[in-house]
Write a protein that holds these residues in place. Sequence first.
Motif, mmCIF file in Angstrom:
data_model
loop_
_atom_site.group_PDB
_atom_site.id
_atom_site.type_symbol
_atom_site.label_atom_id
_atom_site.label_comp_id
_atom_site.label_asym_id
_atom_site.label_seq_id
_atom_site.Cartn_x
_atom_site.Cartn_y
_atom_site.Cartn_z
ATOM 1 N N ASP A 1 2.608 5.251 10.893
ATOM 2 C CA ASP A 1 1.979 5.314 9.446
ATOM 3 C C ASP A 1 2.941 4.059 9.247
ATOM 4 O O ASP A 1 3.941 4.489 8.228
ATOM 5 C CB ASP A 1 1.760 6.264 8.667
ATOM 6 C CG ASP A 1 1.290 6.405 7.764
ATOM 7 O OD1 ASP A 1 1.066 5.164 7.398
ATOM 8 O OD2 ASP A 1 1.077 7.416 6.938
ATOM 9 N N ASP B 1 0.905 -1.103 -0.225
ATOM 10 C CA ASP B 1 0.057 0.072 -0.129
ATOM 11 C C ASP B 1 0.804 1.177 0.181
ATOM 12 O O ASP B 1 0.931 2.267 -0.920
ATOM 13 C CB ASP B 1 -0.593 -0.070 1.277
ATOM 14 C CG ASP B 1 -2.103 -1.220 0.995
ATOM 15 O OD1 ASP B 1 -1.871 -1.533 -0.028
ATOM 16 O OD2 ASP B 1 -2.604 -1.040 2.126
ATOM 17 N N GLY B 2 1.939 1.287 0.687
ATOM 18 C CA GLY B 2 2.996 2.250 0.746
ATOM 19 C C GLY B 2 4.017 2.808 -0.217
ATOM 20 O O GLY B 2 3.871 3.505 -1.254
ATOM 21 N N ARG C 1 3.495 3.737 5.581
ATOM 22 C CA ARG C 1 3.957 5.343 4.370
ATOM 23 C C ARG C 1 5.424 5.087 4.922
ATOM 24 O O ARG C 1 6.366 5.362 4.127
ATOM 25 C CB ARG C 1 3.151 6.583 5.358
ATOM 26 C CG ARG C 1 4.337 8.013 4.430
ATOM 27 C CD ARG C 1 3.591 8.969 5.249
ATOM 28 N NE ARG C 1 3.710 9.283 6.396
ATOM 29 C CZ ARG C 1 4.647 9.658 7.533
ATOM 30 N NH1 ARG C 1 6.376 9.979 6.366
ATOM 31 N NH2 ARG C 1 4.330 9.634 9.098
ATOM 32 N N PRO D 1 2.586 4.719 -8.182
ATOM 33 C CA PRO D 1 1.268 4.034 -8.416
ATOM 34 C C PRO D 1 0.745 2.960 -9.358
ATOM 35 O O PRO D 1 0.142 1.168 -9.632
ATOM 36 C CB PRO D 1 0.367 5.402 -8.938
ATOM 37 C CG PRO D 1 1.147 6.432 -8.369
ATOM 38 C CD PRO D 1 2.312 6.063 -8.116
ATOM 39 N N ARG E 1 3.053 1.617 -3.335
ATOM 40 C CA ARG E 1 1.775 2.340 -4.682
ATOM 41 C C ARG E 1 1.613 3.293 -4.521
ATOM 42 O O ARG E 1 1.728 4.479 -5.349
ATOM 43 C CB ARG E 1 0.791 1.221 -4.499
ATOM 44 C CG ARG E 1 0.736 -0.410 -5.225
ATOM 45 C CD ARG E 1 -0.114 -0.517 -4.831
ATOM 46 N NE ARG E 1 -1.241 -0.661 -5.935
ATOM 47 C CZ ARG E 1 -2.425 -0.601 -5.295
ATOM 48 N NH1 ARG E 1 -3.304 -2.150 -4.506
ATOM 49 N NH2 ARG E 1 -3.446 -0.508 -6.262
ATOM 50 N N ALA E 2 1.680 4.216 -3.097
ATOM 51 C CA ALA E 2 1.677 5.829 -2.766
ATOM 52 C C ALA E 2 2.251 6.261 -3.591
ATOM 53 O O ALA E 2 2.469 7.818 -3.986
ATOM 54 C CB ALA E 2 0.507 6.396 -1.296
ATOM 55 N N GLN E 3 3.713 5.643 -3.557
ATOM 56 C CA GLN E 3 4.691 6.731 -3.636
ATOM 57 C C GLN E 3 4.711 6.173 -5.553
ATOM 58 O O GLN E 3 5.524 7.354 -6.073
ATOM 59 C CB GLN E 3 6.160 5.492 -2.806
ATOM 60 C CG GLN E 3 6.543 5.960 -1.522
ATOM 61 C CD GLN E 3 6.798 7.546 -1.073
ATOM 62 O OE1 GLN E 3 7.648 8.111 -2.378
ATOM 63 N NE2 GLN E 3 7.549 7.261 0.314
ATOM 64 N N ARG F 1 -3.098 -6.659 -4.511
ATOM 65 C CA ARG F 1 -2.796 -4.885 -4.542
ATOM 66 C C ARG F 1 -1.625 -5.350 -5.841
ATOM 67 O O ARG F 1 -0.766 -4.772 -6.017
ATOM 68 C CB ARG F 1 -1.784 -4.510 -3.289
ATOM 69 C CG ARG F 1 -2.942 -4.579 -1.979
ATOM 70 C CD ARG F 1 -1.933 -4.317 -1.004
ATOM 71 N NE ARG F 1 -2.699 -4.003 0.056
ATOM 72 C CZ ARG F 1 -3.650 -4.705 0.715
ATOM 73 N NH1 ARG F 1 -4.159 -6.149 0.447
ATOM 74 N NH2 ARG F 1 -4.399 -4.281 2.333
#
Length: 389
Positions: free
Chosen positions: A374, A28-29, A377, A35, A31-33, A50
């Motif tokens: 978090d 998740d982290g 992240r 995509p 993919r936030a960095q 994911r």
Amino acid sequence: MQQQTPPPRIALVAGETSGDLLAGLLLDGLRAQWPQVASMGIGGARMQERGFDAWWPSERLAVHGYSLELVQKLLGILRIRKALRARLLGADRPDVFIGVDAPDFNLGLETDLRAAGIKTVHFVCPSIWAWRPERVDKIRAACDHVLCLFPFEPELLARHGIAATFVGHPLANVIPLQPDRAAARQALGLPADGEVLAVLPGSRSAEVAYIARPFFQAVALIRQARPAIRVIVPAVPALRVRLQQLVRECGVERAVTILDGQSHLALAACDATLIASGTATLEAALFKRPMVIGYHMHPWSWRLMRRKQLQPWVGLPNILCRDFVVPELLQDDATPQALAAAVGSWLEACQHDPQRIAALEQRFTALHHDLRRDTPRLAADAVRQLLAA
């Protein structure tokens, strides 16, 4: 126009359900960095949800059975590691490899990949602070960076020349700061009033073989003093039949309800818990529940562990609090009589010594805040900084 840097290729290996959960948070982290990040290797359902490309499912790394079956399973795991190593050093070379827990599988693989110039991360510091300190040399050789679940670990690793980042413990975000006992009891069909004891004798067959019987013998003794007490036992499906048999043999079947999993509901609902040493003790602390930690293992394994034990505590709540905030009854001390007396002391405190219970809850609440971060992240930030170095 400036050319955009392509997202990194990230290889991961996660074994067991807990590793799949941690790797899912990490993805998740990541993919936030990035995509469009590409991830591949060995993983489970949460990772695949994911977009992870599972070359082998994480179940292939699980070890069960005995004798010939066990040997065959281990040989199969070694073949998978050899094939994975060849693939990662060949056409599918990643920018970074992240081994999620499973140190017996991952550390050796990480060492080979790092020697070939691939950056490596290990997610979850092996318990060198509890026992097996010789692993620190393997970690130093294997890892460019370690992602740690506990706040004291980066400083410990730094003393050995190993870079690390505290990213928090995912359970601290899953478990509420103020658990709702009434709602948990309603969900389990338990009365709002009356004493409830949760008994957690472990999730592995070897644990249950050694500790479950004295746990249920302790329950029988507790019932002599507290005949109205309700006892709930979260059970993984594979161990349910064995636990039912032990409950009958110990004569406590009328008081005991065996649940299908639901360990978090059980811990939220109970007044106190009798619990096997392991990650479940941390869950109990995050639920702010009084507990008695018990453990028993094969005598030879116990002697080996005692020789390599580095601190006076075994239970995670005590290790993290640096104090015996809850009793530990281990090996020969884990008798039914001693377990029952220790549990009885907590149950008495719940009724007649609110200050003792409040002091424990205060310690555990502070611990909960310390572990709440978090995680996706922070873990992804550490990987990004490693790739940029």
